[in-house]
Motif scaffolding. Structure first.
Motif, PDB file in Angstrom:
ATOM      1  N   ALA A  88      14.762   0.402  -3.924  1.00  0.00           N
ATOM      2  CA  ALA A  88      15.437  -0.852  -3.604  1.00  0.00           C
ATOM      3  C   ALA A  88      16.872  -0.646  -3.170  1.00  0.00           C
ATOM      4  N   THR A  89      17.485   0.495  -3.514  1.00  0.00           N
ATOM      5  CA  THR A  89      18.894   0.731  -3.175  1.00  0.00           C
ATOM      6  C   THR A  89      19.058   1.530  -1.905  1.00  0.00           C
ATOM      7  N   GLU A  90      17.955   1.953  -1.299  1.00  0.00           N
ATOM      8  CA  GLU A  90      18.045   2.783  -0.097  1.00  0.00           C
ATOM      9  C   GLU A  90      17.877   1.923   1.145  1.00  0.00           C
ATOM     10  N   PHE A 140      11.190   7.622   4.582  1.00  0.00           N
ATOM     11  CA  PHE A 140      10.973   8.186   3.255  1.00  0.00           C
ATOM     12  C   PHE A 140      12.323   8.362   2.571  1.00  0.00           C
ATOM     13  N   VAL A 141      12.385   8.060   1.294  1.00  0.00           N
ATOM     14  CA  VAL A 141      13.581   8.242   0.483  1.00  0.00           C
ATOM     15  C   VAL A 141      13.357   9.445  -0.423  1.00  0.00           C
ATOM     16  N   HIS A 142      14.343  10.321  -0.537  1.00  0.00           N
ATOM     17  CA  HIS A 142      14.194  11.481  -1.411  1.00  0.00           C
ATOM     18  C   HIS A 142      15.412  11.631  -2.309  1.00  0.00           C
ATOM     19  N   GLN A 143      15.194  12.217  -3.485  1.00  0.00           N
ATOM     20  CA  GLN A 143      16.255  12.425  -4.474  1.00  0.00           C
ATOM     21  C   GLN A 143      15.885  13.630  -5.319  1.00  0.00           C
ATOM     22  N   ASP A 144      16.899  14.366  -5.810  1.00  0.00           N
ATOM     23  CA  ASP A 144      16.604  15.489  -6.692  1.00  0.00           C
ATOM     24  C   ASP A 144      17.513  15.471  -7.913  1.00  0.00           C
ATOM     25  N   SER A 145      17.207  16.353  -8.848  1.00  0.00           N
ATOM     26  CA  SER A 145      17.946  16.420 -10.107  1.00  0.00           C
ATOM     27  C   SER A 145      19.324  17.022  -9.945  1.00  0.00           C
ATOM     28  N   GLU A 146      19.639  17.584  -8.756  1.00  0.00           N
ATOM     29  CA  GLU A 146      20.956  18.141  -8.488  1.00  0.00           C
ATOM     30  C   GLU A 146      21.923  17.090  -7.937  1.00  0.00           C
ATOM     31  N   GLY A 147      21.410  15.864  -7.730  1.00  0.00           N
ATOM     32  CA  GLY A 147      22.253  14.813  -7.175  1.00  0.00           C
ATOM     33  C   GLY A 147      22.099  14.631  -5.686  1.00  0.00           C
ATOM     34  N   GLY A 148      21.276  15.457  -5.047  1.00  0.00           N
ATOM     35  CA  GLY A 148      21.044  15.330  -3.619  1.00  0.00           C
ATOM     36  C   GLY A 148      20.053  14.221  -3.329  1.00  0.00           C
ATOM     37  N   ALA A 195       9.697   8.794  -2.042  1.00  0.00           N
ATOM     38  CA  ALA A 195       9.093   7.472  -2.140  1.00  0.00           C
ATOM     39  C   ALA A 195       9.377   6.669  -0.883  1.00  0.00           C
ATOM     40  N   PRO A 196       8.506   5.727  -0.549  1.00  0.00           N
ATOM     41  CA  PRO A 196       8.801   4.825   0.566  1.00  0.00           C
ATOM     42  C   PRO A 196       9.875   3.831   0.168  1.00  0.00           C
ATOM     43  N   PRO A 197      10.688   3.360   1.113  1.00  0.00           N
ATOM     44  CA  PRO A 197      11.710   2.366   0.786  1.00  0.00           C
ATOM     45  C   PRO A 197      11.077   1.006   0.501  1.00  0.00           C
ATOM     46  N   GLU A 198      11.854   0.147  -0.122  1.00  0.00           N
ATOM     47  CA  GLU A 198      11.334  -1.160  -0.530  1.00  0.00           C
ATOM     48  C   GLU A 198      10.783  -1.947   0.657  1.00  0.00           C
ATOM     49  N   GLU A 199      11.466  -1.869   1.796  1.00  0.00           N
ATOM     50  CA  GLU A 199      11.025  -2.630   2.972  1.00  0.00           C
ATOM     51  C   GLU A 199       9.613  -2.234   3.389  1.00  0.00           C
ATOM     52  N   LEU A 200       9.326  -0.922   3.383  1.00  0.00           N
ATOM     53  CA  LEU A 200       7.997  -0.464   3.766  1.00  0.00           C
ATOM     54  C   LEU A 200       6.947  -0.885   2.738  1.00  0.00           C
ATOM     55  N   GLU A 207       0.784  -1.231   0.000  1.00  0.00           N
ATOM     56  CA  GLU A 207       0.000   0.000   0.000  1.00  0.00           C
ATOM     57  C   GLU A 207       0.821   1.289   0.000  1.00  0.00           C
ATOM     58  N   PRO A 208       2.006   1.349   0.618  1.00  0.00           N
ATOM     59  CA  PRO A 208       2.719   2.632   0.716  1.00  0.00           C
ATOM     60  C   PRO A 208       2.973   3.265  -0.645  1.00  0.00           C
TER      61      PRO A 208
END
Length: 324
Positions: free
Chosen positions: A321-323, A97-105, A128-133, A74-75
């Protein structure tokens, strides 16, 4: 609602304020946040819906995300999207929560962490939620606050601050009945770790049943209280307030929050986010993910987004999946 806590709040620095009735800020309004969905479909409460911007400035909007106990599969999160002209503050109380941006952060925030993103001149962003969640389900609860930037700072370079839960300044009320987590700004001479372009104070207070906390507050700033959980009263006049409601305070030098003697079976305490800031008092043009000062600047933001000048999705974007 674990966030960050301590066994004995009486070991912490104490914050006290004048008990003079003349100093108290009256409660102007109490509004109830409507429920909705954000991103790919996670539930939110729109904390500031129905409140005039003259009472919110420099804050733009705030969503309470959850509290929800997800079943496996569901997440959900948000797809890639742009931002320009303001700051987003994501405070995660429960979950990851996993976050990423176009600047590489990017990175991961979890129980009690805050991710402070200055969008400034613009970037693309995904949460996005991590794979485990996603695979196992679990509790998810937090909030996202949007803070406006003055015109002179709207095109500043993007910036991240990852504030770990253990970095927040922990304080307590005079009698130890309230635990105060100062995330950003100044409170009675104590400083939170968040570095802000727009001067604000942001804190999460947990008030024990029957306890009351009165805090000093800058007279020239606004003052807002949003209930994350539980029920109680606000103001010296003890205006009732409960989960999903926002109180707007009038002018004065102190704000008061009190927890009811008996809480519900789901939440043992009253949990409140308290916000105040220096009003920017500039024209605001807001549409979707862009907050500028004029319609022409909004048009330019859309054109820059469509042309790729706000950044591009990485060719090999990080996945949940990588976080870890």
């Amino acid at each position: 609602m674990p966030a960050i806590t301590v066994e004995n709040p009486l070991t912490l620095p104490r914050v006290t304020a004048s008990a003079e009735p003349s100093a108290a800020r009256p409660v102007l309004t109490v509004t109830t946040a409507p429920s909705g969905f954000e991103g790919e479909g996670f539930p939110v409460r729109r904390a500031f819906a129905g409140i005039g911007y003259d009472h919110l400035d420099p804050f733009i909007m705030m969503d309470q995300m959850g509290e929800v106990d997800y079943a496996p599969g569901e997440p959900k999160g948000t797809p890639w999207h742009p931002h320009r002209g303001f700051e987003t503050v994501t405070y995660l109380i429960d979950g990851t929560f996993v976050h990423q941006d176009s600047e590489g952060g990017g990175g991961t925030i979890q129980n009690g962490d805050t991710q402070w993103m200055t969008a400034g001149s613009g970037l693309l962003h995904i949460e996005a939620p991590p794979e485990e969640l996603v695979m196992n389900g679990g509790l998810f609860h937090g909030l996202q606050l949007w803070v406006n930037l003055p015109a002179a700072m709207k095109m500043t370079d993007p910036r991240y601050q990852d504030i770990r839960g253990g970095e927040v300044k922990l304080l307590t009320s005079g009698d130890g009945g309230a635990l105060l987590r100062l995330i950003a700004g100044d409170l009675d001479g104590h400083q939170g770790p968040g570095i802000t372009h727009t001067p604000i104070t942001m804190l999460h207070a947990t008030v024990s049943p029957g306890a009351q906390v009165t805090l000093p507050w800058r007279r020239d700033w606004n003052a807002l209280a949003y209930v994350l959980a539980g029920r109680g009263t606000v103001g010296a006049e003890r205006r009732p307030i409960h989960l999903g409601q926002t109180a707007v305070f009038g002018s004065g030098e102190t704000i008061t929050v009190r927890a009811d003697d008996v809480q519900d079976s789901h939440h043992a305490t009253l949990d409140v986010v308290l916000l105040g800031g220096q009003p920017i008092r500039e024209p605001m043009a807001h549409y979707g993910p862009f907050v500028m000062n004029s319609h022409a600047e909004l048009v330019q933001a859309f054109e820059d987004f469509q042309s790729g000048r706000l950044g591009r999705i990485p060719a090999t974007p990080r996945t949940v999946a990588t976080e870890g």
